[in-house]
Design a protein around this motif. Structure first.
Motif, PDB file in Angstrom:
ATOM      1  N   GLN A  44    -125.367  32.984 -18.875  1.00 19.90           N
ATOM      2  CA  GLN A  44    -125.360  32.248 -17.761  1.00 19.90           C
ATOM      3  C   GLN A  44    -126.795  31.875 -17.046  1.00 19.90           C
ATOM      4  O   GLN A  44    -127.065  30.881 -16.498  1.00 19.90           O
ATOM      5  N   SER A  54    -125.147  31.366 -11.202  1.00 19.71           N
ATOM      6  CA  SER A  54    -123.760  31.701 -10.987  1.00 19.71           C
ATOM      7  C   SER A  54    -123.262  33.068 -11.077  1.00 19.71           C
ATOM      8  O   SER A  54    -124.105  33.996 -10.583  1.00 19.71           O
ATOM      9  N   ASP A  55    -122.309  33.382 -11.795  1.00 19.73           N
ATOM     10  CA  ASP A  55    -121.580  34.901 -12.149  1.00 19.73           C
ATOM     11  C   ASP A  55    -120.910  35.055 -10.798  1.00 19.73           C
ATOM     12  O   ASP A  55    -120.920  34.532  -9.823  1.00 19.73           O
ATOM     13  N   GLN A  56    -120.568  36.431 -10.735  1.00 19.71           N
ATOM     14  CA  GLN A  56    -119.501  36.919  -9.559  1.00 19.71           C
ATOM     15  C   GLN A  56    -120.362  37.613  -8.559  1.00 19.71           C
ATOM     16  O   GLN A  56    -120.080  38.634  -7.960  1.00 19.71           O
ATOM     17  N   ALA A  90    -122.213  27.548  -8.472  1.00 20.46           N
ATOM     18  CA  ALA A  90    -121.138  28.243  -9.195  1.00 20.46           C
ATOM     19  C   ALA A  90    -120.864  29.469  -9.052  1.00 20.46           C
ATOM     20  O   ALA A  90    -120.517  30.357  -9.939  1.00 20.46           O
ATOM     21  N   SER A  92    -118.814  32.774  -8.166  1.00 15.15           N
ATOM     22  CA  SER A  92    -117.350  33.236  -8.204  1.00 15.15           C
ATOM     23  C   SER A  92    -116.977  33.979  -7.272  1.00 15.15           C
ATOM     24  O   SER A  92    -117.562  35.228  -7.016  1.00 15.15           O
ATOM     25  N   ARG A 139    -117.131  28.000  -8.527  1.00 17.13           N
ATOM     26  CA  ARG A 139    -116.945  27.887 -10.053  1.00 17.13           C
ATOM     27  C   ARG A 139    -115.390  27.551  -9.916  1.00 17.13           C
ATOM     28  O   ARG A 139    -114.996  26.990 -11.060  1.00 17.13           O
ATOM     29  N   ASP A 180    -119.303  26.471 -14.962  1.00 11.85           N
ATOM     30  CA  ASP A 180    -120.329  27.825 -15.132  1.00 11.85           C
ATOM     31  C   ASP A 180    -121.579  27.104 -15.854  1.00 11.85           C
ATOM     32  O   ASP A 180    -121.516  26.348 -16.657  1.00 11.85           O
ATOM     33  N   HIS A 220    -116.191  34.139 -20.879  1.00  8.33           N
ATOM     34  CA  HIS A 220    -117.391  33.586 -21.600  1.00  8.33           C
ATOM     35  C   HIS A 220    -117.342  33.510 -22.956  1.00  8.33           C
ATOM     36  O   HIS A 220    -117.789  32.960 -23.529  1.00  8.33           O
ATOM     37  N   ARG A 261    -110.024  32.034 -13.494  1.00 11.49           N
ATOM     38  CA  ARG A 261    -110.977  30.948 -13.738  1.00 11.49           C
ATOM     39  C   ARG A 261    -110.933  30.544 -15.189  1.00 11.49           C
ATOM     40  O   ARG A 261    -111.247  29.465 -15.664  1.00 11.49           O
TER      41      ARG A 261
END
Length: 363
Positions: free
Chosen positions: A20, A116-118, A147, A149, A176, A197, A287, A310
């Motif tokens: 990502q 992005s990502d968490q 995005a 998360s 996201r 994403d 993913h 998600r």
């Protein structure tokens, strides 16, 4: 040329994280921006990837035993991921961690993007971690979230108060997951946009440029399991046996009862190709689900406690909810990728437009 700095989980030894980061950087570069990923590490989050997790040894000797037993595959993973980062990610010259002063970045960039990502998932960051909310960016710098998360649907009042304060200086806010927007939309007067994403900003032809062919026989099922699940393992074994297919799987340890070959530590470039060449994919990874869709594969997604929201949002938007496993699931049922591609193309354009419109305010 405007300079954009991205802060995200870029150095995790996790396929979704590095891909990502690569995708967001790549997309912005194709739009004419000079892009670097800020080399920031939250050490508490990275601890799980260390070859020797010394801080855990006081808790239990099992961590030391595990580190010794899995040193070779863990070392292979470390080398493969760090090589990918060096080859494909443009990192800032200076490395930062935890509470380091990051104000010098304001001299290097015109705009900052978090995501992005968490990076907004309190489980991953132990609550609100200020750098992931661009607290270091000066008032005159453009600040965008793309995005990130939050992973959950409900949050404590304490976390929501911290989040309200953290996002107030971000100029353009996106997240996201549609499923989390109700919980946070009351925290700001700004519009909150739900976007894709970053891995979905690119198409298969752009990923083909980085793939590496592991040169394996293509009669296989690719399995990526992030949470142990007996029903998942049973389905993998049953499907592979009925269809005379080998199982290649990814797991940090050998999955008890799963009859296959563990590919733990393979290169991110190989991860893409294993999905592309598989007869089908069985996974509970967000993913792996994404790349199954990008490559138009037959796939089965198992819901998980941590990431069902998600995955549900994505599959619902693309008309693919029937790819969630249930007792009546049939792997070879027709997937209407003509329809899902049209849906994805529309969502991709919306997400790309969000980014470009936000960045256009630099002009």
């Amino acid at each position: 040329m405007y300079r954009v700095g991205i802060i995200t989980f870029h150095c995790s030894y996790n396929y979704g994280s590095v891909l990502q980061a690569f995708a967001l950087q790549k997309y912005l570069e194709t739009q004419g921006y000079s892009v670097k990923i800020i080399n920031y590490v939250l050490t508490s989050n990275f601890e799980q990837y260390r070859l020797f997790r010394i801080n855990r040894y006081k808790e239990s000797l099992k961590y030391l035993i595990s580190d010794l037993m899995f040193f070779v595959p863990n070392y292979r993973r470390k080398i493969n991921f760090e090589n990918f980062q060096k080859k494909y990610l443009s990192l800032s010259d200076k490395k930062f961690q935890d509470n380091d002063n990051m104000n010098s970045l304001n001299d290097e960039f015109d705009a900052f993007i978090c995501g992005s990502d968490q990076i907004w998932n309190l489980d991953c960051t132990n609550g609100v971690n200020p750098p992931y909310f661009l607290n270091f960016a000066q008032k005159d710098k453009l600040k965008i979230s793309y995005a990130p998360s939050l992973a959950h649907k409900t949050f404590s009042e304490s976390f929501l108060n911290d989040l309200r304060n953290a996002i107030k200086n971000i100029d353009f806010i996106s997240i996201r997951e549609e499923s989390t927007i109700d919980a946070i939309k009351g925290l700001t007067d700004k519009q909150i946009k739900v976007v894709l994403d970053p891995t979905l900003l690119l198409d298969s032809t752009q990923y083909e440029q980085v793939e590496i062919n592991p040169k394996k026989n293509k009669d296989y099922v690719f399995v990526y399991m992030l949470e142990n699940n007996t029903e998942f393992i049973n389905y993998c074994n049953r499907y592979s046996k009925e269809n005379n297919l080998k199982i290649y799987y990814l797991s940090q340890k050998r999955m008890s009862g799963l009859n296959g070959e563990n590919l733990f530590g393979i290169k991110p470039e190989e991860f893409l190709r294993y999905i592309k060449d598989a007869q089908c994919i069985i996974t509970n990874s967000f993913h792996a689900t994404v790349f199954s869709i990008i490559y138009h594969k037959q796939f089965c997604t198992f819901p998980t406690l941590k990431s069902s929201s998600r995955m549900n949002d994505l599959l619902r938007e693309l008309g693919l909810l029937n790819r969630f496993y249930n007792s009546d699931f049939k792997m070879n049922d027709f997937i209407d990728y003509d329809y899902s591609d049209k849906q994805l193309d529309s969502l991709r354009k919306e997400s790309q437009n969000y980014l470009l419109e936000a960045l256009s305010t630099l002009e």
